[in-house]
Design an enzyme around this catalytic site. Structure first.
Site, PDB file in Angstrom:
ATOM      1  N   ASP A  89       1.934  65.507   7.704  1.00  0.00           N
ATOM      2  CA  ASP A  89       1.960  66.929   7.337  1.00  0.00           C
ATOM      3  C   ASP A  89       3.092  67.219   6.360  1.00  0.00           C
ATOM      4  O   ASP A  89       4.020  66.409   6.196  1.00  0.00           O
ATOM      5  CB  ASP A  89       2.112  67.807   8.584  1.00  0.00           C
ATOM      6  CG  ASP A  89       3.425  67.560   9.329  1.00  0.00           C
ATOM      7  OD1 ASP A  89       3.821  66.394   9.471  1.00  0.00           O
ATOM      8  OD2 ASP A  89       4.059  68.553   9.735  1.00  0.00           O
ATOM      9  N   GLU A 182       4.772  66.902  12.314  1.00  0.00           N
ATOM     10  CA  GLU A 182       6.207  66.670  12.508  1.00  0.00           C
ATOM     11  C   GLU A 182       7.013  67.885  12.097  1.00  0.00           C
ATOM     12  O   GLU A 182       7.992  68.255  12.744  1.00  0.00           O
ATOM     13  CB  GLU A 182       6.634  65.454  11.666  1.00  0.00           C
ATOM     14  CG  GLU A 182       8.057  64.965  11.946  1.00  0.00           C
ATOM     15  CD  GLU A 182       9.131  65.586  11.066  1.00  0.00           C
ATOM     16  OE1 GLU A 182      10.322  65.318  11.314  1.00  0.00           O
ATOM     17  OE2 GLU A 182       8.799  66.347  10.128  1.00  0.00           O
TER      18      GLU A 182
HETATM   19 ZN    ZN Z   1       9.847  64.430   6.986  1.00  0.00          ZN
END
Ligand code: ZN
Length: 423
Positions: A89, A182
């Site tokens: 992401d 994340e």
């Molecule tokens: Zn990163």
């Protein structure tokens, strides 16, 4: 033993750069408002592409699970199994839609001019001067680049491509995981820890060349809610208790010396991030960060005390708080594994780079993976100015990261005294 110190191998012998350009064109901005995993459809599209590419590289067990985690294995020599992890992401702090990467070959020290009057200048970007002659990749000024962490993904894919081309290069068994979300703190929420089967792992998610991270913040968050007494404002005298005014007074009392604006290096902070609500009921979300458990607890106690005072000051006001532990400082897990720390430093040194051991004033997926029992320090990618339109990455520095990973694999290929796992 052969070590790798020529960063150009990445560009000359693998298609990592073409991969990176392909990966950044897929919009994978994570969405904190969506509780699904992955939180955005683009991440699954990217994950499915990676599964196909991993299978082409001979990792036949490559798959994407229901939560959007991509895993794959490459069998190797020796007894160690090493995990290589990167996230798919990109941050929602800036647009990642329709990213148009720009490749600046043989960078010669000029100010890089992008659209929307965005400039990246060596005068205010200390890293740029260190990249003369490098190939630099930027976005076009309208979006972030997404090298965080697609450079990490491309480097890992480059390593796998190189190993497929050179079956003579011995390496330990590798476990790959590309994680979703994340950037919104959910990168390890559904990590397949029990199936992963690695002795340790590295996240390839650091920034400038040479950087190694064995230490992160110890992180808590807190929500403080103020409930007042709501009546018609025309007839409120002596009755109304305005929750917003009391929250304002509470915010004013937070220690200013311990704010992100006034702290650096190893200092901790209390940071009010967002507020919601109205005069009747409102809440503030705070994050609390320090490098030690004791320091983080002491900052939480400071906030608790202010919560208590706010409630005591006005009988008609109800103030409640809820504290959550977010992630630990990974150092408390790393301390017992000095051989791994040393081996990572050696792997970077053998690439011809001085390792720079930097405590992250933030977290990594590795911090929570350490808590789950998988030691996971962090290695640089070469990307800087993350999460904004000035993000850029040096392909040469990606090449050093690639060499450092190959060197680490050599150290654990079972040929030298370095080859033992330190547990
Ligand atoms: Zn990163």
């Amino acid at each position: 033993m052969t070590f790798y110190m020529d960063p150009h191998i990445l560009e000359d012998e693998t298609s990592a750069v073409a991969r990176l350009l392909r990966y950044v064109s897929i919009e994978t901005t994570s969405n904190p408002q969506n509780s699904a995993s992955p939180s955005s459809d683009g991440q699954r599209t990217f994950g499915e592409l990676l599964v196909t590419e991993l299978q082409t590289l001979g990792l036949k067990d490559a798959k994407i699970d229901a939560n959007g985690y991509v895993t794959a294995s490459r069998h190797g020599a020796g007894t160690a199994t090493i995990g290589l992890i990167a996230h798919m992401d990109t941050s929602d702090a800036f647009s990642g839609k329709n990213v148009q990467p720009v490749v600046h070959r043989n960078y010669s020290g000029e100010t890089i001019q992008l659209k929307n009057e965005v400039t990246i200048s060596p005068d205010d970007d200390k890293w740029l001067n260190q990249c003369l002659g490098h190939t630099i990749i930027t976005a076009d000024g309208t979006t972030l680049l997404g090298a965080d962490d697609k450079a990490g993904v491309a480097i890992i894919m480059g390593v796998l491509e190189f190993l497929q081309k050179h079956p003579d290069v011995t390496h330990p068994t590798l476990r790959i995981c590309f994680t979703p979300d994340e950037e919104i703190g959910r990168g390890t929420a559904h990590f397949p820890t029990s199936d992963f089967g690695a002795d340790f792992a590295i996240t390839v998610d650091g920034t400038f060349v040479g950087e190694l991270n064995f230490e992160t913040f110890e992180a808590h968050s807190m929500d403080v809610t103020f409930e007042g007494v709501s009546v018609h404002p025309g007839y409120a005298k002596g009755v109304m208790v305005n929750a917003l005014r009391h929250m304002g007074a509470f915010l004013e009392k937070l220690p200013k010396a311990q704010s992100p604006e006034q702290t650096a290096d190893r200092e901790g902070f209390i940071h009010p991030v967002s507020v919601t609500g109205d005069a009747a009921r409102c809440s503030v979300h705070l994050i609390i960060r320090d490098f030690t458990e004791a320091g983080a607890k002491s900052l939480c106690a400071t906030v608790d005390q202010l919560v208590q005072c706010a409630g005591d000051a006005e009988p008609g006001l109800k103030v409640t708080s809820h504290t959550e532990f977010n992630y630990p400082n990974m150092m408390k897990y790393m301390e017992a594994h000095q051989v791994l720390v040393t081996n990572l430093e050696v792997a970077v040194q053998k690439a011809g780079i001085s390792p720079s051991i930097v405590p992250i004033r933030g977290g990594t997926d590795g911090a929570n993976l350490c808590r789950k029992g998988l030691l996971t320090p962090n290695l640089f990618t070469g990307a800087v100015n993350l999460h904004g339109p000035k993000e850029w990455v040096s392909v040469t520095n990606m090449g050093y990261s690639f060499c450092a990973i190959l060197n680490l694999l050599r150290l654990y290929a079972g040929e030298t005294p370095h080859g033992s796992i330190d547990d």
